[in-house]
Design an enzyme around this catalytic site. Sequence first.
Site, mmCIF file in Angstrom:
data_model
loop_
_atom_site.group_PDB
_atom_site.id
_atom_site.type_symbol
_atom_site.label_atom_id
_atom_site.label_comp_id
_atom_site.label_asym_id
_atom_site.label_seq_id
_atom_site.Cartn_x
_atom_site.Cartn_y
_atom_site.Cartn_z
ATOM 1 N N GLU A 158 0.820 -1.209 0.000
ATOM 2 C CA GLU A 158 0.000 0.000 0.000
ATOM 3 C C GLU A 158 0.854 1.260 0.000
ATOM 4 O OE1 GLU A 158 -3.038 -0.151 3.081
ATOM 5 O OE2 GLU A 158 -2.940 -2.349 3.024
ATOM 6 N N CYS A 204 3.582 8.303 0.961
ATOM 7 C CA CYS A 204 4.014 7.356 1.980
ATOM 8 C C CYS A 204 4.116 5.998 1.301
ATOM 9 C CB CYS A 204 3.010 7.316 3.130
ATOM 10 S SG CYS A 204 3.458 6.169 4.454
ATOM 11 N N CYS A 230 5.140 -7.158 7.716
ATOM 12 C CA CYS A 230 6.121 -6.664 8.693
ATOM 13 C C CYS A 230 6.359 -7.730 9.748
ATOM 14 C CB CYS A 230 5.609 -5.381 9.351
ATOM 15 S SG CYS A 230 6.812 -4.596 10.455
ATOM 16 N N CYS A 279 3.989 -4.969 16.183
ATOM 17 C CA CYS A 279 3.343 -3.942 17.011
ATOM 18 C C CYS A 279 1.840 -4.195 17.053
ATOM 19 C CB CYS A 279 3.639 -2.547 16.456
ATOM 20 S SG CYS A 279 5.400 -2.144 16.413
ATOM 21 N N CYS A 296 -0.870 -2.061 15.013
ATOM 22 C CA CYS A 296 -0.614 -1.872 13.581
ATOM 23 C C CYS A 296 -1.313 -2.947 12.761
ATOM 24 C CB CYS A 296 0.888 -1.900 13.328
ATOM 25 S SG CYS A 296 1.343 -1.746 11.600
ATOM 26 N N CYS A 335 -1.619 2.435 6.471
ATOM 27 C CA CYS A 335 -1.273 1.262 5.672
ATOM 28 C C CYS A 335 -1.479 -0.045 6.420
ATOM 29 C CB CYS A 335 0.177 1.367 5.194
ATOM 30 S SG CYS A 335 0.366 2.518 3.824
#
Length: 349
Positions: free
Chosen positions: A93, A106, A113, A117, A120, A334
Site C-alpha cells: 500500500e 508514503c 512486517c 506492534c 498496527c 497502511c
Amino acid sequence: MTERADIKSMTPEELTALITGGGFPKFRAKQVADWLKKGAASAEEMKNLPADLKKFIQNYCYISVAIIEKKFVSRYDKTVKYLFAFADGECVESVVMRYRHGYSICISTQVGCRMGCTFCATGKSGFSRSLTASEMLAQIEAAQRDLDIRVSNVVLMGMGEPLDNFENVVRFIRLVSSEQSLNIGTRHITLSTCGIVPKIYELAKYRFQINLAVSLHAPNDELRSRTMPIARAYPMEQLLRACADYFEATGRRVTYEYALISGVNDSDECARELAQKLSGTHSHVNLIPVNAVEGTGFNKSSIKRQQSFADILAGRGIAATVRRTLGSDINASCGQLRRKHIDSIKEDL
C-alpha cells in the site's frame, strides 16, 4: 547470466557495467537510464535503442513496475490510497497526500512486517518479503503517472520496517535522490523506524540528510513493551542514546512518533514522564491519534485528551504537534487494504 538483472535498482556505474559487458557502447547505458527515469516499463518503450539492445534487456533484465490493483480517493481531502501489485503477485500500500508545499507519498518497504506492534494493521496479515529499491521507486512513479503530479516528499512509513530492509532502503535513498532518477532531495525524505538500535547507528554512518522518525508510543519500557515487542530487545535508554548519537552524527533533529491510545498511554502522567525522558534532546514529538484497527480493541484519544497531552509537553519545553488526520474515510493508514485484499482472495478459493 543466470538471473535477470534488476536494472532499475542499479546505480549508473552498475548499469554501465552491465550494458558494456553485453557488448554495447557506453552511451547506450545513459539512454537506458534516461528511459527508466521517464518511467519506461519495458524495453519496447525505449524507442531510440537498437533492436539487439532491446532484446538483450528483454532476455537478461527486468524492470520493476507497480500495477494499480485498487485505488481509493478521499472525498474529504483528496488523499489517494493505492494497493499496488508486483510481478510476483505480492501487494503493498501507498498513500499520496496533498499539502501546501506539494505532494507527499508514503511508501512501503516490505510486504507485511515482522515487528509485531499490536496496534498496527500491517503485521496482522503476516510477512512475505522485503521490497527491492526498484519496487520502492515504482510506487512513486506509478502514483505520479496516475495523478499527473510530481511528488516532492517521500515518507518510508507504509508497510514494513525500513531498517529491517536496510541495504535495499539505503540503495533506494541514493537512487531516489539522484539526478539520474527522481531527484528528490534527501531533506525531503523521512524514514520511520520502530527502533532497531544497531541499524540506527549504521544509518548514521551514511550521513544522509534525511529525517529520522522513531516510533516511541510510550514513556517507559514497561508500557512500551505491551504494544511493541522491539522494546524487549532495545530498552528506551539505548534507543534514546542512539537517537542522540544520530543527531550528533548528522545534525538532523529526530522526530518521535507517539500514537495516542485512549486509556493506554494518553494520561497526563504519561505526558509528564515523556517530557522528562526527552528533556534536553533536539527532538520533536508527533502525536498521532491511533487508527482504529479491527481486532486490536484500541481507540483514539479524545480531542481534549490529545490537546492536553500536547500542552503538557509544550509546557515542559518539548516541541509537539498533533498530526492532522488525512484520508479517514479510506483507511489511509497502511496495512488494512492489503489485509482485506488477502481475505477476499481466500474467500474466492
